[in-house]
Write an enzyme that holds these catalytic residues in place. Structure first.
Site, short mmCIF file in Angstrom:
data_model
loop_
_atom_site.label_atom_id
_atom_site.label_comp_id
_atom_site.label_asym_id
_atom_site.label_seq_id
_atom_site.Cartn_x
_atom_site.Cartn_y
_atom_site.Cartn_z
N GLU A 1 0.79 -1.23 0.00
CA GLU A 1 0.00 0.00 0.00
C GLU A 1 0.82 1.29 0.00
O GLU A 1 0.67 2.14 0.87
CB GLU A 1 -0.99 -0.04 1.19
CG GLU A 1 -2.15 0.93 0.97
CD GLU A 1 -3.30 0.72 1.94
OE1 GLU A 1 -3.65 -0.43 2.21
OE2 GLU A 1 -3.86 1.73 2.39
N HIS B 1 -13.74 4.75 2.43
CA HIS B 1 -13.44 4.17 3.74
C HIS B 1 -12.94 5.16 4.79
O HIS B 1 -12.98 4.86 5.96
CB HIS B 1 -12.42 3.04 3.58
CG HIS B 1 -13.02 1.76 3.07
ND1 HIS B 1 -13.66 1.68 1.85
CD2 HIS B 1 -13.11 0.52 3.62
CE1 HIS B 1 -14.10 0.44 1.67
NE2 HIS B 1 -13.78 -0.28 2.73
N HIS C 1 -20.52 -2.47 7.96
CA HIS C 1 -19.42 -1.94 7.15
C HIS C 1 -19.89 -1.45 5.77
O HIS C 1 -19.55 -0.35 5.34
CB HIS C 1 -18.35 -3.02 7.00
CG HIS C 1 -17.15 -2.58 6.24
ND1 HIS C 1 -16.22 -1.72 6.76
CD2 HIS C 1 -16.72 -2.89 4.98
CE1 HIS C 1 -15.27 -1.51 5.86
NE2 HIS C 1 -15.55 -2.20 4.77
N ARG D 1 -2.81 0.45 -4.17
CA ARG D 1 -3.71 -0.25 -3.23
C ARG D 1 -4.56 0.72 -2.41
O ARG D 1 -5.66 0.37 -1.96
CB ARG D 1 -2.90 -1.18 -2.31
CG ARG D 1 -3.80 -2.07 -1.48
CD ARG D 1 -3.06 -3.20 -0.77
NE ARG D 1 -4.02 -4.06 -0.10
CZ ARG D 1 -3.72 -5.22 0.47
NH1 ARG D 1 -2.48 -5.66 0.48
NH2 ARG D 1 -4.66 -5.93 1.04
N1 LIG Z 1 -8.69 -7.90 5.27
C1 LIG Z 1 -9.25 -7.13 4.39
O1 LIG Z 1 -8.64 -6.75 3.39
C2 LIG Z 1 -10.68 -6.72 4.58
C3 LIG Z 1 -11.37 -6.10 3.56
C4 LIG Z 1 -12.69 -5.77 3.76
C5 LIG Z 1 -13.31 -6.05 4.96
N2 LIG Z 1 -12.61 -6.65 5.95
C6 LIG Z 1 -13.24 -6.97 7.24
O2 LIG Z 1 -14.33 -7.85 6.99
C7 LIG Z 1 -15.30 -7.69 8.01
C8 LIG Z 1 -16.67 -7.66 7.39
O3 LIG Z 1 -16.88 -8.85 6.69
P1 LIG Z 1 -18.32 -9.55 6.63
O4 LIG Z 1 -19.32 -8.57 6.25
O5 LIG Z 1 -18.18 -10.78 5.83
O6 LIG Z 1 -18.54 -9.82 8.18
P2 LIG Z 1 -18.88 -11.09 9.08
O7 LIG Z 1 -17.80 -12.08 9.03
O8 LIG Z 1 -19.27 -10.54 10.39
O9 LIG Z 1 -20.16 -11.72 8.37
C9 LIG Z 1 -21.38 -11.03 8.42
C10 LIG Z 1 -22.47 -11.87 9.05
O10 LIG Z 1 -22.88 -12.86 8.13
C11 LIG Z 1 -22.81 -14.15 8.70
N3 LIG Z 1 -22.47 -15.05 7.62
C12 LIG Z 1 -21.36 -15.05 6.85
N4 LIG Z 1 -21.44 -15.97 5.89
C13 LIG Z 1 -22.62 -16.59 6.05
C14 LIG Z 1 -23.29 -17.64 5.35
N5 LIG Z 1 -22.78 -18.19 4.26
N6 LIG Z 1 -24.50 -18.03 5.82
C15 LIG Z 1 -25.05 -17.44 6.89
N7 LIG Z 1 -24.49 -16.43 7.57
C16 LIG Z 1 -23.29 -16.01 7.16
C17 LIG Z 1 -21.78 -14.03 9.80
O11 LIG Z 1 -22.00 -14.99 10.79
C18 LIG Z 1 -22.03 -12.62 10.30
O12 LIG Z 1 -23.11 -12.61 11.21
C19 LIG Z 1 -14.92 -6.45 8.77
O13 LIG Z 1 -14.34 -6.82 10.01
C20 LIG Z 1 -13.88 -5.78 7.90
O14 LIG Z 1 -12.93 -5.03 8.63
C21 LIG Z 1 -11.31 -6.99 5.77
ZN LIG Z 2 -14.41 -2.28 3.07
#
Ligand SMILES: NC(=O)c1ccc[n+]([C@@H]2O[C@H](COP(=O)([O-])OP(=O)(O)OC[C@H]3O[C@@H](n4cnc5c(N)ncnc54)[C@H](O)[C@@H]3O)[C@@H](O)[C@H]2O)c1
Ligand SMILES: [Zn+2]
Length: 339
Positions: free
Chosen positions: A224, A235, A249, A228
């Site tokens: 980054e 954000h 988010h 990136r």
């Molecule tokens: N590392 C990175 O580059 C990066 C990039 C973007 C976001 N993030 C992180 O990702 C997180 C958000 O991700 P998210 O929205 O996937 O969150 P999450 O993991 O909390 O999932 C969202 C909800 O959906 C449920 N869920 C997920 N898959 C499911 C399925 N197949 N069936 C039923 N329920 C399901 C989970 O239990 C949760 O309640 C944040 O913490 C953010 O900071 C990281």
């Molecule tokens: Zn994001």
């Protein structure tokens, strides 16, 4: 199962698109692997976990913290995990972020892989090697960049994904389109969420396109320094709002993209704000929100992305083309207040 490999600075990552959960057994030996997942996913896909040693944590962002990590480490010790263990995160972005982090620090590093289960994780969180946890209100304050060995995509997992989480994930899809892919933007304008929810082939194509888009950006600039940063579109203000109002988010960055569009108008003459807002709305996302500017500014002043000289703020020159504007904090504050 379609394999594509990408070599980052520290590791090659194998992406298995169009795969099935069962094929995990071909990638790792079941007696050397430990799965990390959350309660929701575990409850809805119990059959998949049969035979695998599995650590199940409560779902949701509130648990993406050090205390959860400590519990996981305790369990890994109890299960006898050692340097030969592979940790597999099966879940959304919370699970993939925690898995990468734990795998990075446990015994100074285990190999790890992901089976992303949410749209957001499939197109964004599982890719690029950033992982970590929140500290209090501060998102992703602690973590490291380290690549997984593999990503396994099983779109059938999406059948149980709640509608709200589809919407959330599409915020990152729209972000990708806005910063890098005008053709994708147009495609999204001509379809709607239910088209993707209904049709596995269409969603598979969309996920691959987005996963590869992000991968390409990360390959060009893993740590980054430049390109990136474009992925942070929406954000800067988004994270501040996410923390302050405790909203999902995707919703937060949708609002952040709205703010970023109007700042783009003022700084680089962007002309398509209405189209972006319309598209966010079309996918059930809030394009605008009357947030407390003073508090949001206070929050983002503490944001980790704040550079010494200013903030690298991402603006849109046009749809499909983003650029970095280095703004002083004062200038950014003024722009947000004018908004
Ligand atoms: N590392 C990175 O580059 C990066 C990039 C973007 C976001 N993030 C992180 O990702 C997180 C958000 O991700 P998210 O929205 O996937 O969150 P999450 O993991 O909390 O999932 C969202 C909800 O959906 C449920 N869920 C997920 N898959 C499911 C399925 N197949 N069936 C039923 N329920 C399901 C989970 O239990 C949760 O309640 C944040 O913490 C953010 O900071 C990281
Ligand atoms: Zn994001």
């Amino acid at each position: 199962m379609k394999k594509q490999s990408f070599t980052f600075s520290s590791a090659t990552v194998d992406y298995y698109f169009d795969a099935a959960f069962d094929q995990l057994q071909k990638l790792v030996s079941i007696d050397r692997a430990i799965i990390l997942t959350d309660e929701n996913i575990f409850a809805k896909h119990k059959k998949n976990f049969k035979g695998w040693q599995t650590i199940v944590i409560p779902g949701g962002e509130a648990h993406k913290n050090q205390s959860t990590v400590d519990n996981i480490i305790q369990k890994l010790i109890e299960l006898g995990a050692d340097r030969k263990t592979t940790l597999i995160g099966v879940g959304g972005g919370v699970i993939t972020d925690i898995t990468g982090y734990v795998a990075g620090v446990y015994m100074r590093g285990l190999s790890f892989g992901f089976v992303p289960t949410s749209i957001l994780a499939m197109v964004d969180a599982a890719i690029g090697g950033k992982n970590g946890i929140d500290v209090g209100l501060y998102k992703n304050m602690v973590g490291l960049i380290r690549q997984p060995s593999f990503l396994l995509y099983d779109y059938a997992l999406l059948k149980t994904l709640p509608k709200q989480e589809w919407v959330n994930g599409f915020a990152e899809v729209i972000k990708h389109a806005a910063i890098k892919d005008a053709a994708l933007f147009k495609m999204l304008e001509e379809s709607k969420l239910s088209d993707y929810q209904k049709d596995p082939a269409t969603v598979a194509k969309l996920i691959q396109r987005n996963a590869l888009l992000k991968t390409k950006v990360v390959l060009n600039d893993e740590f980054e320094h430049g390109e990136r940063k474009l992925l942070n579109f929406g954000h800067t203000v988004g994270h501040a709002i996410e923390n302050l109002y405790n909203i999902p988010h995707g919703h937060a960055i949708s609002i952040g993209m709205g703010v970023a569009c109007s700042i783009s108008e003022k700084t680089v003459g962007f002309k398509d704000t209405a189209r972006v807002l319309q598209l966010l709305k079309r996918y059930g996302l809030p394009p605008q929100f009357d947030f407390d500017k003073e508090k949001a500014i206070e929050m983002l002043q503490k944001d980790k992305k704040k550079a010494g000289k200013g903030i690298d703020y991402i603006v849109l020159k046009k749809i499909g083309k983003a650029e970095i504007q280095t703004l002083s904090m004062e200038a950014l504050v003024a722009l947000i207040n004018e908004n």
